[in-house]
Scaffold this motif. Structure first.
Motif, PDB file in Angstrom:
ATOM      1  N   THR A 179     -29.553 -29.132 -64.835  1.00  0.00           N
ATOM      2  CA  THR A 179     -30.954 -29.326 -65.210  1.00  0.00           C
ATOM      3  C   THR A 179     -31.134 -30.741 -65.741  1.00  0.00           C
ATOM      4  N   LEU A 180     -32.133 -31.453 -65.227  1.00  0.00           N
ATOM      5  CA  LEU A 180     -32.340 -32.853 -65.589  1.00  0.00           C
ATOM      6  C   LEU A 180     -32.957 -32.967 -66.972  1.00  0.00           C
ATOM      7  N   VAL A 181     -32.260 -33.693 -67.849  1.00  0.00           N
ATOM      8  CA  VAL A 181     -32.729 -33.945 -69.209  1.00  0.00           C
ATOM      9  C   VAL A 181     -32.497 -35.419 -69.519  1.00  0.00           C
ATOM     10  N   ASP A 182     -33.575 -36.158 -69.746  1.00  0.00           N
ATOM     11  CA  ASP A 182     -33.481 -37.589 -70.070  1.00  0.00           C
ATOM     12  C   ASP A 182     -32.666 -38.359 -69.036  1.00  0.00           C
ATOM     13  N   GLY A 183     -32.883 -38.046 -67.773  1.00  0.00           N
ATOM     14  CA  GLY A 183     -32.260 -38.798 -66.691  1.00  0.00           C
ATOM     15  C   GLY A 183     -30.860 -38.377 -66.322  1.00  0.00           C
ATOM     16  N   GLU A 184     -30.302 -37.383 -67.003  1.00  0.00           N
ATOM     17  CA  GLU A 184     -28.962 -36.892 -66.686  1.00  0.00           C
ATOM     18  C   GLU A 184     -28.983 -35.377 -66.617  1.00  0.00           C
ATOM     19  N   TYR A 185     -28.014 -34.832 -65.863  1.00  0.00           N
ATOM     20  CA  TYR A 185     -27.948 -33.379 -65.743  1.00  0.00           C
ATOM     21  C   TYR A 185     -27.170 -32.755 -66.899  1.00  0.00           C
ATOM     22  N   GLU A 186     -27.769 -31.729 -67.467  1.00  0.00           N
ATOM     23  CA  GLU A 186     -27.038 -30.834 -68.353  1.00  0.00           C
ATOM     24  C   GLU A 186     -26.593 -29.658 -67.494  1.00  0.00           C
ATOM     25  N   ILE A 187     -25.310 -29.323 -67.564  1.00  0.00           N
ATOM     26  CA  ILE A 187     -24.743 -28.347 -66.641  1.00  0.00           C
ATOM     27  C   ILE A 187     -24.359 -27.065 -67.378  1.00  0.00           C
ATOM     28  N   GLN A 188     -24.879 -25.947 -66.877  1.00  0.00           N
ATOM     29  CA  GLN A 188     -24.477 -24.625 -67.350  1.00  0.00           C
ATOM     30  C   GLN A 188     -23.772 -23.909 -66.215  1.00  0.00           C
ATOM     31  N   GLN A 189     -22.734 -23.176 -66.557  1.00  0.00           N
ATOM     32  CA  GLN A 189     -21.980 -22.471 -65.531  1.00  0.00           C
ATOM     33  C   GLN A 189     -22.068 -20.963 -65.748  1.00  0.00           C
ATOM     34  N   PHE A 190     -22.195 -20.251 -64.617  1.00  0.00           N
ATOM     35  CA  PHE A 190     -22.376 -18.803 -64.655  1.00  0.00           C
ATOM     36  C   PHE A 190     -21.387 -18.138 -63.706  1.00  0.00           C
ATOM     37  N   ARG A 191     -20.867 -17.003 -64.138  1.00  0.00           N
ATOM     38  CA  ARG A 191     -19.879 -16.266 -63.338  1.00  0.00           C
ATOM     39  C   ARG A 191     -20.141 -14.766 -63.474  1.00  0.00           C
ATOM     40  N   GLY A 192     -19.643 -14.026 -62.487  1.00  0.00           N
ATOM     41  CA  GLY A 192     -19.722 -12.573 -62.558  1.00  0.00           C
ATOM     42  C   GLY A 192     -21.133 -12.065 -62.749  1.00  0.00           C
ATOM     43  N   ASN A 193     -21.318 -11.143 -63.703  1.00  0.00           N
ATOM     44  CA  ASN A 193     -22.621 -10.520 -63.911  1.00  0.00           C
ATOM     45  C   ASN A 193     -23.485 -11.252 -64.928  1.00  0.00           C
ATOM     46  N   GLN A 194     -23.138 -12.507 -65.233  1.00  0.00           N
ATOM     47  CA  GLN A 194     -23.966 -13.292 -66.137  1.00  0.00           C
ATOM     48  C   GLN A 194     -25.321 -13.578 -65.492  1.00  0.00           C
TER      49      GLN A 194
END
Length: 216
Positions: A179-194
């Motif tokens: 997700t773009l925040v202030d010109g850079e990506y903040e990255i969240q990772q999801f696995r399984g049933n999340q």
């Protein structure tokens, strides 16, 4: 979709015009710094891998289209559209899934004649399905899509092919949401049933497993 070989398929660097002449009509190729890469996976499991990548991309496309229609957004979805950033030299990406803003197309000088996108402002969302060479999806495209200002970028790594620095250890299927925040990506990772968190389409109710296991 990630590049399927560590080597370009030609001996010399190509200009964008040369690439367009030779490969522009075939959406299995993209150009990165003058090198042409084949996006189709290779190897003994090529057919199975190709089908899985197509199914994951199709699943994302279907779910996103439903959201666009339900919200009434002035957008449409393209698969492997040619994105030639005007500020990135001899590079032309083909995102597996791209959501295009109709209102921005009037600013696209190449769209009406060649269906080529050049502006990050025309794209609201991109997704890449990771194949055998994962480096571009996790590194190069994270930087370049952020530079272009694309608000949301998904990396669908259904086989857990990324490096341990990117997806941890032990490696496992992972959906990375950038997700773009202030010109850079903040990255969240999801696995399984999340359950996945979205910025572009908050109405989506999906788990990582539903995306990564699309098609069975």
């Amino acid at each position: 979709m990630s590049i399927a070989t560590d080597r370009p398929i030609q001996q010399k660097l190509l200009s964008f015009d040369e690439f367009l002449f030779l490969f522009g009509g075939n959406n299995r190729y993209e150009l990165i710094d003058g090198e042409v890469f084949d996006l189709e996976p290779t190897g003994s499991h090529v057919r199975e891998a190709s089908l899985k990548e197509i199914e994951v991309a199709a699943f994302i496309t279907t779910k996103v289209c439903v959201q666009i229609d339900g919200i009434g957004l002035p957008c449409f979805v393209l698969q492997r559209a040619l994105l030639r950033p005007s500020n990135m030299g001899i590079t032309a990406f083909r995102p597996d899934v791209a959501v295009v803003d109709r209102n921005e197309l009037t600013k696209e000088l190449l769209w009406s004649n060649q269906s080529i996108l050049t502006l990050g402002s025309s794209i609201k969302f991109v997704a890449e399905v990771v194949s055998s060479n994962w480096q571009n999806d996790y590194a190069r495209k994270v930087e370049d899509y952020a530079t272009l200002g694309i608000p949301e970028y998904w990396i669908a790594d259904y086989a857990g092919l990324g490096g341990t620095r990117q997806i941890g250890k032990p490696k496992q299927p992972t959906l990375s949401i950038c997700t773009l925040v202030d010109g850079e990506y903040e990255i969240q990772q999801f696995r399984g049933n999340q359950t996945i968190n979205y910025s572009t389409f908050p109405g989506l109710k999906l788990t990582a497993e539903q995306v990564l296991r699309a098609g069975g």
